[in-house]
Design a protein around this motif. Structure first.
Motif, mmCIF file in Angstrom:
data_model
loop_
_atom_site.group_PDB
_atom_site.id
_atom_site.type_symbol
_atom_site.label_atom_id
_atom_site.label_comp_id
_atom_site.label_asym_id
_atom_site.label_seq_id
_atom_site.Cartn_x
_atom_site.Cartn_y
_atom_site.Cartn_z
ATOM 1 N N ASN A 1 17.195 -28.356 -14.837
ATOM 2 C CA ASN A 1 17.627 -29.084 -13.637
ATOM 3 C C ASN A 1 16.661 -28.865 -12.466
ATOM 4 O O ASN A 1 17.030 -28.305 -11.434
ATOM 5 N N CYS B 1 19.992 -24.726 -5.820
ATOM 6 C CA CYS B 1 20.649 -23.434 -5.950
ATOM 7 C C CYS B 1 19.648 -22.327 -6.262
ATOM 8 O O CYS B 1 20.012 -21.167 -6.278
ATOM 9 N N ARG C 1 22.276 -24.674 -12.085
ATOM 10 C CA ARG C 1 23.485 -25.409 -12.477
ATOM 11 C C ARG C 1 23.233 -26.909 -12.477
ATOM 12 O O ARG C 1 22.221 -27.393 -11.965
ATOM 13 N N ASP C 2 24.175 -27.647 -12.990
ATOM 14 C CA ASP C 2 24.017 -29.088 -13.178
ATOM 15 C C ASP C 2 24.282 -29.929 -11.948
ATOM 16 O O ASP C 2 23.955 -31.100 -11.941
ATOM 17 N N GLN C 3 24.901 -29.380 -10.899
ATOM 18 C CA GLN C 3 25.290 -30.218 -9.769
ATOM 19 C C GLN C 3 25.139 -29.476 -8.450
ATOM 20 O O GLN C 3 24.976 -28.275 -8.429
ATOM 21 N N GLY C 4 25.192 -30.215 -7.360
ATOM 22 C CA GLY C 4 25.114 -29.615 -6.023
ATOM 23 C C GLY C 4 23.702 -29.629 -5.467
ATOM 24 O O GLY C 4 22.797 -30.240 -6.019
ATOM 25 N N SER C 5 23.514 -28.940 -4.353
ATOM 26 C CA SER C 5 22.199 -28.881 -3.724
ATOM 27 C C SER C 5 21.360 -27.805 -4.420
ATOM 28 O O SER C 5 21.822 -27.150 -5.337
ATOM 29 N N SER D 1 15.687 -30.619 -10.132
ATOM 30 C CA SER D 1 16.108 -31.146 -8.822
ATOM 31 C C SER D 1 16.974 -30.143 -8.062
ATOM 32 O O SER D 1 17.231 -30.337 -6.877
ATOM 33 N N ARG D 2 17.408 -29.090 -8.691
ATOM 34 C CA ARG D 2 18.219 -28.041 -8.055
ATOM 35 C C ARG D 2 17.381 -26.821 -7.674
ATOM 36 O O ARG D 2 17.908 -25.763 -7.363
ATOM 37 N N CYS E 1 24.192 -20.208 -10.808
ATOM 38 C CA CYS E 1 25.341 -21.121 -10.769
ATOM 39 C C CYS E 1 25.738 -21.376 -9.324
ATOM 40 O O CYS E 1 26.264 -22.427 -8.997
#
Length: 129
Positions: free
Chosen positions: A25, A52, A46-50, A27-28, A70
């Motif tokens: 990921n 990390c 992790r797979d989602q959010g801003s 982009s994270r 995470c």
């Protein structure tokens, strides 16, 4: 390698040296300039959010260093990480009535300041500053 990771969403300023590494990921992940990542380093986000995983400038990650995020892992500037260092910001929750594989993660953060030397095989866990 940097161009390939940028095409996949990695936010990287300036130039850095990438050996044969894995970024899950991209982009994270945000990386400053003048960092060096030796072969077998892994940045697991992790797979989602801003973003990390945030890494500052002029850091050196020796062979096999792993950052497993995470929640959020922040690395400052001018740090050195020995071979096989492992950094994780989460832990499995233990429940007596469920297998650990069927439980949620307890997520926190890790913050590493500036000018740190993390020795070979060190393990840094959740909520360490």
């Amino acid at each position: 390698r940097l161009l390939r990771f940028r095409c996949l969403g990695l936010r990287a300023s300036g130039t850095s040296r990438f050996g044969k590494i894995t970024i899950r990921n991209p982009s994270r992940v945000a990386i400053g300039s003048r960092n060096a990542f030796s072969d077998d380093c892994q940045l697991w986000a992790r797979d989602q959010g801003s973003a990390c995983i945030r890494i500052g400038h002029s850091n050196f990650f020796n062979v096999g260093a792993i950052i497993d995020a995470c929640g959020e892992v922040v690395v400052g500037d001018h740090n050195m990480f020995g071979p096989r260092v492992y950094i994780a910001d989460s832990n499995h929750i233990q429940c007596l009535d469920r297998w650990v594989t069927h439980t949620d993660m307890n997520t926190g953060s890790v913050v590493i300041g500036n000018g740190c030397w993390i020795g070979a095989h060190a393990v840094i866990l959740s909520n360490v500053k």
